[in-house]
Write an enzyme that holds these catalytic residues in place. Structure first.
Site, mmCIF file in Angstrom:
data_model
loop_
_atom_site.group_PDB
_atom_site.id
_atom_site.type_symbol
_atom_site.label_atom_id
_atom_site.label_comp_id
_atom_site.label_asym_id
_atom_site.label_seq_id
_atom_site.Cartn_x
_atom_site.Cartn_y
_atom_site.Cartn_z
ATOM 1 N N GLY A 105 0.874 -1.085 0.128
ATOM 2 C CA GLY A 105 0.187 0.003 0.160
ATOM 3 C C GLY A 105 0.970 1.326 0.018
ATOM 4 N N SER A 106 0.131 2.296 -0.259
ATOM 5 C CA SER A 106 0.819 3.783 -0.178
ATOM 6 C C SER A 106 1.744 3.948 1.239
ATOM 7 C CB SER A 106 -0.045 4.726 -0.372
ATOM 8 O OG SER A 106 -1.068 4.946 0.514
ATOM 9 N N THR A 107 1.122 3.715 2.365
ATOM 10 C CA THR A 107 2.035 3.830 3.576
ATOM 11 C C THR A 107 3.188 3.066 3.629
ATOM 12 O OG1 THR A 107 -0.321 4.152 4.601
ATOM 13 C CG2 THR A 107 1.488 3.972 6.043
ATOM 14 N N GLY A 164 -7.510 -3.018 0.933
ATOM 15 C CA GLY A 164 -8.004 -1.931 -0.250
ATOM 16 C C GLY A 164 -7.211 -2.185 -1.144
ATOM 17 N N GLU A 216 -1.215 -10.712 2.742
ATOM 18 C CA GLU A 216 -0.938 -10.105 3.975
ATOM 19 C C GLU A 216 -1.185 -10.785 5.131
ATOM 20 O OE1 GLU A 216 -1.535 -5.450 1.989
ATOM 21 O OE2 GLU A 216 -3.354 -6.707 3.132
HETATM 22 C C1 5RP Z 1 -3.595 -3.502 1.014
HETATM 23 C C2 5RP Z 1 -3.755 -3.111 2.282
HETATM 24 C C3 5RP Z 1 -3.419 -1.872 2.616
HETATM 25 O O1 5RP Z 1 -2.708 -2.006 3.758
HETATM 26 C C4 5RP Z 1 -4.464 -0.939 3.040
HETATM 27 O O2 5RP Z 1 -5.306 -0.865 1.944
HETATM 28 C C5 5RP Z 1 -3.934 0.550 3.343
HETATM 29 O O3 5RP Z 1 -3.545 1.080 2.267
HETATM 30 P P1 5RP Z 1 -2.757 2.740 2.028
HETATM 31 O O4 5RP Z 1 -1.640 2.648 3.034
HETATM 32 O O5 5RP Z 1 -2.514 2.841 0.595
HETATM 33 O O6 5RP Z 1 -3.987 3.391 2.760
HETATM 34 O O7 5RP Z 1 -4.508 -4.005 2.989
HETATM 35 O O8 5RP Z 1 -3.995 -4.695 0.455
#
Ligand code: 5RP
Length: 223
Positions: free
Chosen positions: A29-31, A96, A103
Site C-alpha cells: 500500500g501507499s503507507t 484496499g 498479507e
Molecule cells: C492492501 C492493504 C493496505 O494495507 C491498505 O489498503 C492501506 O493502504 P494505504 O496505506 O495505501 O492506505 O490492506 O491490501
C-alpha cells in the site's frame, strides 16, 4: 501535515521495529511504500524481506532489498503493514490494495504486527470502509447473497472494465453497509463460507502496535 506526509512519518517511525540481521515482513500500500523507502536506508543491516504482494516485491527489489519466499523462512520477528481501518483493540480491515491473502499469511508467520496508518484510519467500529473479501470467482454470486442476508451490499471489484484479478488469480468482493462490532466472530464465520479465500477482517492476526500519524506527530498505540 497532509496525508502523504503523515504516511512518510509513520513509514520512517516503523524502522525502530526492524531487527538488525533479520528478515522483515513487508505489507502493501501507499503507507508501506513510504516504509520501503525508509527501509532502503538500512538495507545493509538486514538480511532482507518477505513480501505480501508482487507490487511490494518489485519495489523492494528495485531498491536492492533481497526478497525471500515465505516458505523459506520459519518465523519473522515483525510484520509492518498499513490498514484501511483499525479499532481500539488492534483489529483491522485490510485489502484496499487487494493484497489481503498474502498479507494475512505473512502476518500469521510474524511474532508482531506493527500497523502504520494516518489518523483517519482509527475507528470505533469496523465497517465504514467497504470490506474486501478475496473469493474463488465461481462462488461470487453466492457469497454476495450471504452478505446481503447480513445487511451488506457486495460488488465484484472492477479494473479497466473487467473483474480485478489478484496476485493469486482470484477476485475481490467489496462489501458496503456492514457494521462489525465483534471482528473475531465475524472473521471466524465468514472464513468458513465455501469460496472465501480470505476475509479482510484481521482479528486473529491483529496488530500489537499501531504507529498512528497525527498532526501532533506519531502516536504509539499498544494492544
Ligand atoms: C492492501 C492493504 C493496505 O494495507 C491498505 O489498503 C492501506 O493502504 P494505504 O496505506 O495505501 O492506505 O490492506 O491490501
Amino acid at each position: 501535515m497532509n496525508q502523504d506526509e503523515l504516511k512518510a512519518l509513520v513509514g520512517q517511525a516503523a524502522l525502530q521495529y526492524v531487527v538488525p540481521g533479520q528478515i522483515v515482513g513487508v505489507g502493501t500500500g501507499s503507507t508501506v511504500n513510504k516504509f520501503i523507502e525508509a527501509l532502503a536506508t538500512m538495507k545493509d543491516q538486514i538480511k532482507g524481506a518477505v513480501s505480501s504482494s508482487e507490487a511490494s516485491t518489485a519495489r523492494l527489489k528495485a531498491l536492492g532489498i533481497p526478497v525471500f519466499d515465505s516458505n523459506e523462512v520459519s518465523e519473522l520477528a515483525v510484520y509492518i503493514d498499513g490498514a484501511d481501518e483499525i479499532n481500539g483493540q488492534g483489529h483491522m480491515v485490510k485489502g484496499g490494495g487487494a493484497a489481503l491473502t498474502r498479507e494475512k499469511i505473512v502476518a500469521a508467520q510474524s511474532k508482531m504486527f506493527v500497523c502504520i496508518a494516518d489518523e483517519s484510519k482509527l475507528v470505533a467500529v469496523l465497517g465504514a470502509f467497504p470490506l474486501p473479501v478475496e473469493v474463488i470467482p465461481m462462488a461470487s454470486a453466492r457469497i454476495i447473497e450471504q452478505f446481503a442476508k447480513m445487511g451488506g451490499h457486495g460488488q465484484v471489484r472492477m479494473k479497466d472494465g473487467r473483474a480485478l484479478v489478484t496476485d493469486n488469480g482470484q477476485h475481490i468482493i467489496d462489501v458496503r453497509g456492514l457494521q462489525i462490532p465483534d471482528p473475531v466472530s465475524f472473521e471466524a464465520q465468514v472464513s468458513q463460507w465455501p469460496g472465501v479465500v480470505t476475509v479482510g477482517v484481521f482479528a486473529y492476526q491483529k496488530a500489537q502496535v499501531c504507529l498512528l500519524g497525527t498532526s501532533e506527530g506519531v502516536k504509539t498505540l499498544k494492544f
